[in-house]
Design a protein around this motif. Structure first.
Motif, PDB file in Angstrom:
ATOM      1  N   UNK A  96       0.941  -1.175   0.158  1.00 62.01           N
ATOM      2  CA  UNK A  96      -0.165   0.068  -0.030  1.00 62.01           C
ATOM      3  C   UNK A  96       1.105   1.106  -0.220  1.00 62.01           C
ATOM      4  N   UNK A  97       0.435   2.183  -0.770  1.00 63.43           N
ATOM      5  CA  UNK A  97       1.159   3.419  -0.787  1.00 63.43           C
ATOM      6  C   UNK A  97       0.061   4.582  -0.372  1.00 63.43           C
ATOM      7  N   UNK A  98       0.474   5.383   0.593  1.00 59.42           N
ATOM      8  CA  UNK A  98      -0.413   6.460   0.961  1.00 59.42           C
ATOM      9  C   UNK A  98      -0.005   7.552   0.059  1.00 59.42           C
ATOM     10  N   UNK A 119       5.040   4.351  -9.193  1.00 61.08           N
ATOM     11  CA  UNK A 119       5.491   3.075  -8.860  1.00 61.08           C
ATOM     12  C   UNK A 119       7.058   3.031  -9.126  1.00 61.08           C
ATOM     13  N   UNK A 120       7.108   3.211 -10.406  1.00 61.21           N
ATOM     14  CA  UNK A 120       8.432   2.900 -11.059  1.00 61.21           C
ATOM     15  C   UNK A 120       9.436   3.794 -10.467  1.00 61.21           C
ATOM     16  N   UNK A 121       9.138   5.139 -10.342  1.00 65.05           N
ATOM     17  CA  UNK A 121       9.901   6.242  -9.764  1.00 65.05           C
ATOM     18  C   UNK A 121      10.378   5.920  -8.239  1.00 65.05           C
ATOM     19  N   UNK A 122       9.272   5.328  -7.765  1.00 65.78           N
ATOM     20  CA  UNK A 122       9.610   4.838  -6.149  1.00 65.78           C
ATOM     21  C   UNK A 122      10.355   3.873  -6.198  1.00 65.78           C
TER      22      UNK A 122
END
Ligand code: ATP
Ligand code: ESJ
Length: 544
Positions: A514-516, A537-540
């Motif tokens: 999960x990402x807030x 998501x890729x950047x993270x």
């Protein structure tokens, strides 16, 4: 509306009871005659400037602008670009385009230079109408483009660039006062393209959906069905952008029915609510984010919304909870969800005023045929079996402009393949599961993100949520969620994961985590921009 099952598992919505619009020689003539017949009746209200416009004003302005367009060399089947937020001149320009038999191509006002360039190369407009907010972008792109011969500023003044006109100047210039010639040449209704609408681009670069004059006229006929309150007695609010198929077609159809259309250039909380209160709005064109606003925002209680009788909602899934919350909070008696797409002109499924089952998007509209097909084998499925929804009817587009391959994939034997997975039940109510392209593939299971999103939205501490598949070597993809918390609440990743664990089947568990986030990226009609989430998501990942 009662559907019937035809041989071969084809569901039919029943016949259209009139051919009034289809019998007309052209779309332009139909619109003009309609406005003429409504006389002094108020048909448009700009709720931002509080200006009211009569049908006579619309008729006179459309005829005047049609004369100007002809003087400027616009001919039948030439394309006119339209880049503006909702405004009276947007409507006049569009209808004047129809009057001269031209094709109108509305552009999304939030497009970047690159996207406008793409849209122009698709539709090849001779002239573009631009508003104050889009003018700079349109001028920059048009300068480098060989198709555009002129730009007309529909609001504000213009600089002294060559081929740049101001609508106000054109309308008052005697040079352009000639007798309009709407008689020749004859429209070829089935083939002449009236509108090129850009698909939303949620799944890739937008495609130009070509809708013919016949597509529109036939759609008008399907709307001329007896309703509880005639559309000519209804005050309807629309803030959905008219450059998008949903906003555009609902505006044109209701305009030709003599509805009093209250519009706003864009959504603004207080203006939206005060417009309903001030003009005693009875019906509104909605999308799910606007519905969530009505259901949850504290400011809503400060306004008298008692005039609202029906909320129409389409373009993305609407949860039953939101629907129930609105009914309870403001007492709107009818919420009518519908399902449509640019490629079918408007809606093909609508809820009736009777009770529809939770999660259903309604039943077939008149004139529409449907079948559900197994996307892998092509086999036609029966009731309660999930597959790709396909539709046939007079509104099915002519094709994507300049893209025969995509057109052939989308339309086979006259059937439009929607790319949406769904089913119908024993009483022919339809249910949308998700889009084929967006299904998450977890260990061979197909997981619909929309289902997990709907579940997450039932959590009282979750304000908004979006789910995507996170690439995984072993499982293929793992469901993961982006979550926006309600203000001032404690909520951990573990809480969200356990919630889904407790309420959904094992394949749907949020194994990808999960990402807030502060906000879920969406397009103007409320569709989640999953490609933006995938980029996030890729950047993270690359930061780790
Ligand atoms: N009531 C609804 N519930 C769920 N999904 C809906 C509903 N109404 C419309 N949709 C979704 O919207 C899609 C059509 O949207 P639209 O015509 O705006 O975009 P599009 O042309 O398909 O663009 P793109 O594929 O680029 O997003 C449908 O195929 C369906 O997935
Ligand atoms: O026909 C109606 O009553 C309303 C209810 S919802 C609706 C539509 N929804 C969509 C969604 C996408 C789109 O491109 C067109 C329409 S019309 N029309």
């Amino acid at each position: 509306m009662t559907s019937t099952l035809l041989p071969g598992n084809i569901v039919y919505g029943g016949p259209i009871t009139t051919s009034e619009a289809q019998d007309y020689p052209s779309l332009g003539q139909y619109v003009l005659d309609k406005y003429k017949s409504f006389g002094d009746q108020t048909v448009m209200i700009d709720a931002f400037t509080n200006t009211e416009y009569s049908a006579k004003f619309m008729y006179d302005s459309i005829v005047r602008l049609a004369q100007i367009l002809q003087k400027l060399g616009v001919k039948q089947n030439d394309v006119i670009g339209l880049s503006s937020e909702n405004s009276i001149n947007f409507a006049i320009a569009m209808f004047a385009g129809f009057a001269v038999g031209a094709t109108v191509a509305p552009f999304n006002v939030t497009y970047s230079d690159r996207e406008v360039d793409h849209a122009i190369n698709l539709s090849r407009p001779k002239i573009i109408f631009a508003s104050k907010i889009t003018m700079d972008c349109i001028v920059r792109v048009a300068k480098k483009n060989k198709f555009v011969k002129g730009i007309i500023a529909i609001s504000g003044s213009t600089s002294n660039l060559p081929n740049l006109h101001s609508l106000l100047d054109l309308m008052s210039n005697d040079k352009y006062k000639t007798k309009p010639d709407f008689t020749s040449p004859q429209a070829n209704k089935a083939d002449d393209v009236a509108l090129i609408v850009c698909s939303s681009g949620t799944t890739g670069l937008p495609k130009g959906v070509q809708l013919t004059q016949f597509n529109l006229l036939a759609t008008f006929d399907s709307q001329i069905q007896p309703t509880m309150i005639p559309f000519s007695e209804i005050t309807l609010l629309t803030v959905i952008p008219w450059f998008h198929a949903y906003g555009c077609l609902t505006m044109i159809t209701t305009a030709t029915l003599g509805t009093r259309l209250v519009y706003l250039p864009k959504f603004e909380e207080k203006l939206f609510l005060s417009a309903i209160e001030k003009y005693r709005v009875m019906m509104a064109i909605m999308v799910p984010p606007l519905m969530v606003f009505l259901a949850k925002h504290p400011i809503v209680d400060k306004y008298d919304l008692s005039s609202l009788m029906v909320l129409l909602c389409g373009a993305a899934p609407l949860s039953r909870e939101t629907e129930d919350q609105i009914k309870e909070r403001i007492g709107v008696p009818f919420i009518r969800q519908g399902y449509g797409l640019s490629e079918v002109t408007m809606s093909v499924l609508v809820q009736t005023d009777e009770y529809c089952k939770p999660g259903s998007v309604g039943v077939l509209k008149v004139g529409i045929y449907a079948k559900v097909v197994d996307p892998d084998t092509g086999k036609i499925l029966g009731a309660n079996e999930r597959g790709e929804l396909c539709f046939k009817g007079d509104g099915i587009m002519k094709g994507y402009i300049g893209d025969t391959k995509s057109t052939q994939t989308a339309i086979k034997d006259g059937w439009l393949h929607t790319g949406d997975i769904g089913y119908y039940d024993d009483s022919f109510e339809f249910f949308i599961v998700d889009r084929i392209k967006e299904l998450i593939k977890y260990k061979g299971f197909q997981v619909p993100p929309a289902e997990i999103e709907a579940l997450l939205l039932t959590h009282e501490k979750i304000k908004d949520a979006a789910v995507i598949g996170k690439p995984d070597e072993e499982a293929g993809e793992l469901p993961m969620a982006f979550v926006v918390k309600q203000a001032n609440v404690e909520l951990t990743t573990g809480d969200v994961i356990s919630f889904v664990h407790d309420h959904a089947s094992p394949a749907k568990r949020l194994r990808g985590g999960v990402i807030f986030v502060e906000e879920i990226p969406k397009n103007p009609s409320g569709k989640i921009l999953r490609r933006v989430l995938r980029e996030m998501l890729k950047k993270q990942k690359s930061k780790l």
